[in-house]
Design a protein around this motif. Structure first.
Motif, short mmCIF file in Angstrom:
data_model
loop_
_atom_site.label_atom_id
_atom_site.label_comp_id
_atom_site.label_asym_id
_atom_site.label_seq_id
_atom_site.Cartn_x
_atom_site.Cartn_y
_atom_site.Cartn_z
N LEU A 19 0.81 -1.21 0.00
CA LEU A 19 0.00 0.00 0.00
C LEU A 19 0.85 1.27 0.00
N ALA A 20 2.13 1.14 0.29
CA ALA A 20 2.99 2.32 0.36
C ALA A 20 3.23 2.93 -1.02
N THR A 21 3.22 2.13 -2.06
CA THR A 21 3.45 2.62 -3.42
C THR A 21 2.11 2.80 -4.11
N THR A 22 1.87 3.99 -4.61
CA THR A 22 0.61 4.25 -5.31
C THR A 22 0.85 4.20 -6.82
N ARG A 23 -0.19 3.93 -7.53
CA ARG A 23 -0.10 3.88 -8.99
C ARG A 23 0.00 5.31 -9.54
N PRO A 24 0.94 5.56 -10.44
CA PRO A 24 1.11 6.91 -10.98
C PRO A 24 0.14 7.19 -12.13
N LYS A 25 -1.15 7.17 -11.81
CA LYS A 25 -2.16 7.36 -12.85
C LYS A 25 -2.09 8.74 -13.49
N LEU A 26 -1.92 9.76 -12.66
CA LEU A 26 -1.87 11.13 -13.19
C LEU A 26 -0.66 11.33 -14.09
N GLU A 27 0.49 10.87 -13.65
CA GLU A 27 1.71 11.04 -14.44
C GLU A 27 1.61 10.29 -15.77
N ARG A 67 4.33 -3.96 -15.38
CA ARG A 67 5.05 -4.89 -14.50
C ARG A 67 4.94 -4.51 -13.03
N LYS A 68 4.18 -3.46 -12.76
CA LYS A 68 3.94 -2.96 -11.41
C LYS A 68 5.17 -2.38 -10.74
N TYR A 69 6.10 -1.83 -11.54
CA TYR A 69 7.22 -1.05 -11.02
C TYR A 69 6.80 0.41 -11.05
N PHE A 70 5.97 0.79 -10.11
CA PHE A 70 5.32 2.09 -10.17
C PHE A 70 6.29 3.26 -9.98
N ASN A 71 7.31 3.09 -9.17
CA ASN A 71 8.28 4.18 -8.99
C ASN A 71 9.01 4.47 -10.30
N LYS A 72 9.45 3.42 -10.98
CA LYS A 72 10.13 3.59 -12.27
C LYS A 72 9.17 4.15 -13.31
N ALA A 73 7.94 3.65 -13.31
CA ALA A 73 6.94 4.13 -14.27
C ALA A 73 6.70 5.63 -14.10
N LYS A 74 6.67 6.08 -12.86
CA LYS A 74 6.47 7.51 -12.61
C LYS A 74 7.65 8.33 -13.14
N GLN A 75 8.86 7.86 -12.89
CA GLN A 75 10.05 8.57 -13.37
C GLN A 75 10.07 8.64 -14.89
N TYR A 76 9.79 7.51 -15.53
CA TYR A 76 9.78 7.48 -17.00
C TYR A 76 8.66 8.35 -17.57
N ALA A 77 7.50 8.36 -16.92
CA ALA A 77 6.38 9.17 -17.41
C ALA A 77 6.72 10.66 -17.33
#
Length: 100
Positions: A19-27, A67-77
């Motif tokens: 639960l600590a990592t949220t999905r970067p939907k906005l980004e 792949r549910k790597y949300f931190n990386k997905a946010k950075q790339y977005a």
């Protein structure tokens, strides 16, 4: 009894980490809109280098999100949005200067 308590505690600790990592939907949404706007401005022909970077980071963001790597997905977005906006600006500037 102690074994059940340890398993119960361990389960909730692991569940809390998820639960600590949220999905970067906005980004992801902003990156998609910026990428499509750059594409509509014909940045792939007027600013191919920057547009290629934007596309690379956009695809990396989508892959990381799947792949549910949300931190990386946010950075790339965020990077994709930055390069998409830059490519769109360059494309619009070139189109404007051609029309003068």
């Amino acid at each position: 009894m102690i074994k059940k308590l340890v398993l119960f505690t361990l389960f909730f600790q692991l569940w809390g980490c998820g639960l600590a990592t949220t999905r970067p939907k906005l980004e992801m949404s902003l990156a998609q809109v910026a990428f499509l706007a750059a594409k509509e401005a014909k940045a792939q022909t007027l600013s191919p280098g920057v547009f290629r970077k934007a596309e690379f980071y956009y695809l990396k963001a989508k892959s990381s999100y799947r792949r549910k790597y949300f931190n990386k997905a946010k950075q790339y977005a965020i990077l994709s949005k930055k390069f998409s906006e830059k490519a769109e600006f360059i494309a619009i500037r070139k189109q404007t200067l051609e029309n003068l």
